[in-house]
Design an enzyme around this catalytic site. Sequence first.
Site, PDB file in Angstrom:
ATOM      1  CG  ASN A 391      11.976 125.100-138.183  1.00  0.00           C
ATOM      2  OD1 ASN A 391      13.066 125.947-138.413  1.00  0.00           O
ATOM      3  ND2 ASN A 391      11.036 125.267-139.223  1.00  0.00           N
ATOM      4  CG  ASP A 392      10.484 129.334-135.738  1.00  0.00           C
ATOM      5  OD1 ASP A 392      11.112 129.305-136.596  1.00  0.00           O
ATOM      6  OD2 ASP A 392       9.437 129.478-135.438  1.00  0.00           O
TER       7      ASP A 392
END
Lengths: 465, 93
Positions: A391-392
């Site tokens: 994600n990040d």
Amino acid sequence: MNDSYINLCYVIASAFFIIGLRGLTHPRTAVRGNLLGGLGMLIAIVVTLFSKGVVNWEFIVAGLVLGTVVGIILAIKIQMTAMPELVAIFNGFGGVASILVAGATLAQTLAVNPTPDVQMILATVASGLIGAVTFFGSLIAFGKLRGIVSGNAILFPGRHVINGLLFLAAIGVAIMMVMSPDNLLGYWLLVAIGCTLGILLVVPIGGADMPVVIALLNSYSGIAAAATGFVLGNNVLIVAGSLVGASGIILTQIMCKAMNRSLANVMFAGVGAESSSTGGPSADDVYEGKIKSTTAEEVAMLLEGVRKVVIVPGYGMAVAQAQHAVRTLSNMLEEEGVEVDFAIHPVAGRMPGHMNVLLAEADVPYDKLREMDDINPAFAQTDVAIVIGANDVVNPVARTDPQSPIAGMPILDVDQAKTVIMIKRSLSPGFAGIPNPLFALDNTLMFFADGREAIQDIIAAIKDQ
Amino acid sequence: MDAFVAALMIFVLAIFLGFEIITKVPPTLHTPLMSGSNAISGITLVGALVSTGLESPTLTTVLAFSAVFFATVNVVGGFLVTHRMLAMFRRKK
């Protein structure tokens, strides 16, 4: 055996450690390198048993046998996904061994010489303190990785002051020990302070920052061993310990750089606390009406006739144990003539190189695993990027919003692929706690499912076509 | 003091050597590097063996014995699990 011969053998052992580590600079030579390191260790252990004054054989044999059995069981039973935990606990064992050796040696020295020199005391102090921080720090890191301790950054008021005071107390006790060395209690007091510091330093660090913490503790375990070498006046401990210390420091730096954060920020800023408000746009603003979800059948159709696919694994792949399914999918695509690569972000997973080991376990050749700087230019020519459990590290906000907590972090430019498929269970934010505008892009399709099930469904759908 | 300075010399040189070698390790091998170097840091075992072997009060021997145990787990487990991992790394066939 004469001491000179023993020391000569230690020189050989040190040389093997160095040659062994050099072997680790390439996957082709790595297996041999590790074996040579092991050989160096064997030589060092065997000659040590010939030292003069060794009488308590039963304790030595019992310790060696018990330790070997436990070590073998741990090494064979461990799942590759749990490798960060194992390394954390091994780090801890190295730390506690340093505490105990320094403590026992101090007791033995004081028995024959009530006034040892200052260097010996200082080395003992360093060994006990660093060993204790390593030991308890590693236990907490282990707990966080296992989920026994909350993976969130747990912040308590005044923690910097408390840690500062503990550190001053440690220095105070160290000075006291130098003034009156004939005081074993001081040593154990110091160890207790170190243990407390180890706990308090790691508890406020969030789960996704564990790669940095483990690398740092790895370094500490080496430095503790080197300090023990100073206590014993034993050069092989100094050499081996400093090699490991250097290794851990380098990995720590690489991890911090890959997040565009300083070590101080990772250690002390408490990033990843439950309550941390980040400002920035809310999830609703970013996602409202823009999320397109997809199905296995649609993905199978999309993958038909494409030329290049890049798979981006993250910690979610490890949690879902999806690496084997991913490998099957990549094989199927390659049989269709698709070029498949894997894009590995340096901090993907819970320890440096975590993704690489998982994919190697699933039999993905290591030359398909491409580093961030190497793969990023290729995303523009990529037909489909499949992001699984990351994600990040693919959040474009890192490039665009200087106020964001991940501002300036180097990311994988998956948004430049023609189509992005995000396999994720929900829209929940990653560790940084911020929404990811990638999900809302026109070329992004969200596949809401468990990582392994999603990939298996895609495989089934491709077969059905 | 002389012995201490000599030891310090070795320490500093080994750190520099470590930096030179480890910076060349590719990211794909970082996990085996950690577990392998961790096994090497189990070298404390050498010190633990000497302490255990010496004639000393029981408490001290027990401490040293525990050190032998922990360091052995570290060494044996570390090298073995590193071997297990490295054996999985393959090139394209």
